[in-house]
Design an enzyme around this catalytic site. Structure first.
Site, PDB file in Angstrom:
ATOM      1  N   CYS A   1       0.839  -1.206   0.000  1.00 51.89           N
ATOM      2  CA  CYS A   1       0.000   0.000   0.000  1.00 51.89           C
ATOM      3  C   CYS A   1       0.875   1.257   0.000  1.00 51.89           C
ATOM      4  CB  CYS A   1      -0.974  -0.027   1.176  1.00 51.89           C
ATOM      5  SG  CYS A   1      -2.380   1.090   0.957  1.00 51.89           S
TER       6      CYS A   1
ATOM      7  N   HIS B   1      -3.598  -5.300   0.822  1.00 56.05           N
ATOM      8  CA  HIS B   1      -3.038  -5.716   2.115  1.00 56.05           C
ATOM      9  C   HIS B   1      -3.079  -7.241   2.253  1.00 56.05           C
ATOM     10  CE1 HIS B   1      -2.633  -1.772   4.146  1.00 56.05           C
ATOM     11  NE2 HIS B   1      -3.592  -1.415   3.303  1.00 56.05           N
TER      12      HIS B   1
ATOM     13  N   GLU C   1      -1.766  -8.938   4.559  1.00 55.78           N
ATOM     14  CA  GLU C   1      -1.709  -9.325   5.966  1.00 55.78           C
ATOM     15  C   GLU C   1      -3.072  -9.525   6.609  1.00 55.78           C
ATOM     16  OE1 GLU C   1      -1.262  -4.739   6.034  1.00 55.78           O
ATOM     17  OE2 GLU C   1      -0.918  -6.414   4.676  1.00 55.78           O
TER      18      GLU C   1
END
Length: 511
Positions: A82, A169, A171
């Protein structure tokens, strides 16, 4: 200095900690450092790769965050996520600008070129976007690896340099193959091996504790929750004769909590416990205080005062040990550029001047890792899998002023909630469950009479690490029984509501 397989530079994303957690799940030790860490400190860690996190800033703004440019000349693989992706693009002279179409939520990407990142993964994937800027052109030397409907440069990279950039993202759990992407970066780009676990962590932390403490003594603050219990067990394994375990009854505990804690430490864990009743001083200082941040700071300051007074009774006490976790650190924003969500009583709520030095052996791990560590240290599953209970206790589950009548009311409804969840098997299926006294009254009818009494909120959530959470989908009949019992058995309550907010945007606790 402790080495790290992968360094994660924090540019302010609330999910930075999740990047490290996902890598650790793969047995790869990842450590988080501020975005402006020096090149010398990075080299000293001898990492095999670097990840640039997301963040709230814009690379073209005057207040943008920048890391040392020398990072791109270390010969190490780099993954930008990002903001980190936009930073990499900006560094290599590509244009980053406000996006005409901001993306928040799920998006579909399509892989356009084979890459180490996408090894053994499907060509089409669902990912989680959260950005308001975009990369307008491809940096020189890079090629497009994946696209989405609104992001033609959704993923780009330079395979020779092992530089990769993701607009989404990986994660967060909503990116269906995000874990695999991070694993591939660690394994195929950085050549990391999966060797890190709680056994090695326990050994390393014990050595660090012995080295730091020397012959001095440590005051260990415990609450009966899993975090402080694991800290006590870890200290006992490292320097048992030098640990003084102290439990403070601050008057903000759940029903029967004091007795349970005393029994657990003395009879189950075999650890001597000093129990202090400081409820009067805590409650007197909280009188007429309504602001949640003030509550937390008052509680934090008072805890330290009580512990320091106890320390004076013992020789050579120089340290205070606490069960601070990664999640506490990130929400209190003392890492990198992250913004404060709320202060924790054992992080942002501590006084600036303390006579005791802090030891926080769990501050680099997550709740699920703490539980694994507890089992590694020999704690029972009953202790390890207790629901989290905040250090400020019931004070942050009472909206507004904290007083004895409100505490007693909340304790009664909380007992009923936990009884019902345990009897139906839902306690062990959920991450955390508690009641919140709203201090809002509403009209009701009981029998033939009008009532005007308190409303209470039930909060039950599912989570794996506390960084994100969703409300638990309890069966209606379970909720109905909880509501019926609370209204019938607790005088002063005539309305029960269920919190169906997720984190984010809400936090798990109300204050």
């Amino acid at each position: 200095m402790k080495k790290a397989d992968i360094l994660v530079l924090d540019f302010g994303s609330q999910y930075t900690q999740l990047i490290a957690r996902r890598l650790r799940e793969q047995g790869v030790y990842a450590e988080i450092l501020p975005f402006n860490v020096s090149l010398a400190d990075i080299k000293a860690k001898e990492p095999k790769g670097i990840i640039l996190s997301g963040g709230p800033a814009s690379v073209y703004a005057t207040d943008a965050y920048f890391c040392d440019k020398g990072i791109f000349d270390l010969g190490l693989p780099v993954l930008g996520i990002c903001y980190g992706m936009q930073l990499m693009a900006h560094h290599y002279k590509a244009t980053v600008a406000p996006a005409g179409h901001k993306e928040y939520g799920k998006a579909n990407i399509e892989i356009k070129k084979d890459s180490a990142l996408f090894k053994n993964l499907p060509k089409k994937q669902t990912v989680w976007m959260s950005h308001s800027d975009k990369v307008e052109n491809l940096p020189d030397g890079f090629e497009v690896l994946a696209t989405s409907e609104n992001s033609p440069f959704c993923v780009f990279g330079n395979e020779d340099k092992k530089f990769f950039a993701l607009q989404f993202h990986p994660e967060v759990q909503h990116s269906e193959f995000g874990k695999n992407i991070l694993k591939n970066f660690a394994k195929y780009a950085c050549n990391c091996e999966s060797v890190w676990n709680m056994g090695s962590f326990a050994k390393t932390q014990a050595e660090k504790i012995r080295e730091e403490v020397g012959n001095d003594k440590v005051l260990c603050a415990v609450s009966g929750g899993v975090d402080s219990s694991v800290v006590a067990a870890l200290l006992a394994s490292a320097i048992k004769e030098q640990v003084i375990v102290v439990f403070v009854d601050n008057g903000l505990l759940r029903s029967g909590e004091k007795e349970q804690v005393e029994f657990m430490f003395k009879n189950t864990l075999g650890i001597d416990l000093i129990s202090i009743d400081a409820s009067e001083i805590f409650l007197s200082r909280l009188a007429n205080v309504r602001d949640p941040e003030q509550k937390r700071k008052i509680i934090g300051n008072t805890f330290i005062e009580v512990f320091e007074e106890e320390a004076k009774k013992h020789k050579d006490v120089k340290y205070l040990a606490q069960g601070t976790l990664y999640t506490d650190i990130i929400e209190s924003s003392v890492v990198g550029a992250s913004k404060t969500i709320k202060s924790h009583h054992n992080v942002g709520g501590l006084p600036e001047k303390m006579n005791l030095k802090l030891i926080e052996p769990l501050k680099e791990i997550f709740k699920d890792e703490v539980r694994a560590l507890g089992l590694e240290l020999g704690l029972s599953k009953e202790v390890v899998y207790r629901h989290p209970f905040p250090g400020p206790g019931l004070a942050i589950r009472i909206m507004g002023e904290v007083n004895r009548p409100s505490l007693e009311l909340l304790r009664k409804v909380d007992v009923i909630l936990l009884e019902e969840l345990k009897s139906t098997g839902w306690y062990d299926k959920t991450w955390q469950a508690f009641c919140v006294l709203l201090n809002v009254k509403s009209v009701g009818v009981m029998g033939d009479n009008r009532t005007y009494d308190n409303a209470v909120c039930i909060r039950v959530v599912d989570a794996s690490d506390g960084m994100t959470a969703t409300f638990s989908h309890l069966p209606y009949e379970v909720l109905e029984n909880i509501s019926r019992r609370i209204i019938n058995e607790v005088e002063g309550i005539n309305r029960v509501v269920y919190d169906i907010s997720s984190k984010p945007p809400a936090t798990i606790e109300w204050e």
